[in-house]
Design a protein around this motif. Structure first.
Motif, PDB file in Angstrom:
ATOM      1  N   THR A  92       0.862  -1.180   0.000  1.00 35.11           N
ATOM      2  CA  THR A  92       0.000   0.000   0.000  1.00 35.11           C
ATOM      3  C   THR A  92       0.897   1.227   0.000  1.00 35.11           C
ATOM      4  O   THR A  92       1.836   1.312   0.795  1.00 35.11           O
ATOM      5  N   TRP A  93       0.594   2.167  -0.882  1.00 32.54           N
ATOM      6  CA  TRP A  93       1.426   3.359  -1.074  1.00 32.54           C
ATOM      7  C   TRP A  93       0.511   4.574  -1.144  1.00 32.54           C
ATOM      8  O   TRP A  93      -0.696   4.432  -1.354  1.00 32.54           O
ATOM      9  N   VAL A 113      -0.385  -3.625  -5.808  1.00 31.03           N
ATOM     10  CA  VAL A 113      -0.229  -2.348  -5.119  1.00 31.03           C
ATOM     11  C   VAL A 113      -1.605  -1.708  -4.988  1.00 31.03           C
ATOM     12  O   VAL A 113      -2.371  -1.679  -5.951  1.00 31.03           O
ATOM     13  N   SER A 114      -1.904  -1.218  -3.785  1.00 34.72           N
ATOM     14  CA  SER A 114      -3.112  -0.416  -3.603  1.00 34.72           C
ATOM     15  C   SER A 114      -2.691   0.960  -3.113  1.00 34.72           C
ATOM     16  O   SER A 114      -1.608   1.125  -2.548  1.00 34.72           O
ATOM     17  N   PHE A 115      -3.555   1.932  -3.351  1.00 34.69           N
ATOM     18  CA  PHE A 115      -3.224   3.314  -3.061  1.00 34.69           C
ATOM     19  C   PHE A 115      -4.176   3.913  -2.044  1.00 34.69           C
ATOM     20  O   PHE A 115      -5.385   3.658  -2.075  1.00 34.69           O
ATOM     21  N   CYS A 116      -3.611   4.723  -1.172  1.00 33.01           N
ATOM     22  CA  CYS A 116      -4.391   5.443  -0.179  1.00 33.01           C
ATOM     23  C   CYS A 116      -5.201   6.531  -0.866  1.00 33.01           C
ATOM     24  O   CYS A 116      -4.891   6.956  -1.976  1.00 33.01           O
ATOM     25  N   ARG A 124      -1.862   4.651   6.135  1.00 35.79           N
ATOM     26  CA  ARG A 124      -0.595   3.900   6.195  1.00 35.79           C
ATOM     27  C   ARG A 124       0.094   4.278   7.504  1.00 35.79           C
ATOM     28  O   ARG A 124       1.206   4.778   7.520  1.00 35.79           O
ATOM     29  N   GLY A 125      -0.565   4.028   8.600  1.00 30.42           N
ATOM     30  CA  GLY A 125      -0.081   4.465   9.910  1.00 30.42           C
ATOM     31  C   GLY A 125       1.272   3.891  10.298  1.00 30.42           C
ATOM     32  O   GLY A 125       2.104   4.591  10.882  1.00 30.42           O
ATOM     33  N   SER A 126       1.509   2.629   9.992  1.00 38.63           N
ATOM     34  CA  SER A 126       2.801   2.018  10.338  1.00 38.63           C
ATOM     35  C   SER A 126       3.931   2.689   9.568  1.00 38.63           C
ATOM     36  O   SER A 126       5.015   2.922  10.110  1.00 38.63           O
ATOM     37  N   SER A 127       3.668   3.009   8.315  1.00 41.42           N
ATOM     38  CA  SER A 127       4.674   3.675   7.496  1.00 41.42           C
ATOM     39  C   SER A 127       4.966   5.076   8.021  1.00 41.42           C
ATOM     40  O   SER A 127       6.125   5.484   8.136  1.00 41.42           O
ATOM     41  N   GLU A 128       3.930   5.818   8.349  1.00 42.97           N
ATOM     42  CA  GLU A 128       4.114   7.177   8.861  1.00 42.97           C
ATOM     43  C   GLU A 128       4.877   7.157  10.186  1.00 42.97           C
ATOM     44  O   GLU A 128       5.770   7.973  10.416  1.00 42.97           O
TER      45      GLU A 128
END
Length: 184
Positions: A92-93, A113-116, A124-128
């Motif tokens: 997810t990007w 791939v999925s998009f926000c 994408r809380g873990s990424s942030e």
């Protein structure tokens, strides 16, 4: 610009987060990743970040030559190709233009791939959260192209050996090792 007025940057063949499999949303099955870029000094350099949603395991993607779509695609393909097949379920990007070649990435890795939604970083809380931790190592005013692959691996190893409350004080590396041991 207001988030609701933004237009998707890659309207062709985009799969939105709302269409992502429910197993990715509830973190029950490992192998679903969140990705992003942290941007360096004068927006001229970047490091790619991948975070596995279940274990919070981090992979840093070396982008020494830039963040154009082909460079990001190739670096992500290389990073993801080192993962066991059971850890390559989805990515997810956000809607950054660096992912314009997402279909080529998916074809090369068999990883959709999925998009926000636009202006929705919390999806994408873990990424942030990981990107915030990475700023301790890579401050915003830094030229990120100067870091070597080995230096990025060292930082990722430090983050992966950092206990996390959300994991019951296990480290991402411990959680990933347990996961891989049960699958073997």
């Amino acid at each position: 610009m207001y988030a609701y007025r933004r237009q998707p940057r890659m309207a062709q063949d985009m799969v939105m987060i709302s269409e992502r499999p429910s197993e990715a949303t509830d973190r029950a099955i490992p192998g679903h990743w969140e990705g992003d870029l942290i941007i360096g000094k004068a927006h001229k350099s970047a490091i790619g970040t991948l975070v596995e949603r279940t274990t919070r395991f981090v992979v840093l993607v070396h982008l020494p030559d830039g963040r154009q779509p082909a460079q990001v695609r190739d670096a992500l393909v290389q990073a993801v190709s080192t993962l066991p097949a059971q850890l390559r379920r989805s990515l997810t990007w956000d809607q950054g233009s660096e992912m314009a070649l997402h279909k080529q990435f998916s074809t090369a890795t068999d990883m959709p791939v999925s998009f926000c939604d636009p202006g929705s970083p919390w999806q994408r809380g873990s990424s942030e959260n990981t990107n915030g931790l990475l700023r301790q190592y890579f401050p915003k005013s830094t030229d990120l192209a100067r870091y070597t692959r080995e230096e990025l691996d060292t930082v990722a190893a430090e983050l992966n050996s950092r206990p996390r409350k959300t994991l019951g004080w296990e480290t991402p590396a411990e959680r990933l090792a347990k996961l891989l041991a049960t699958v073997s």
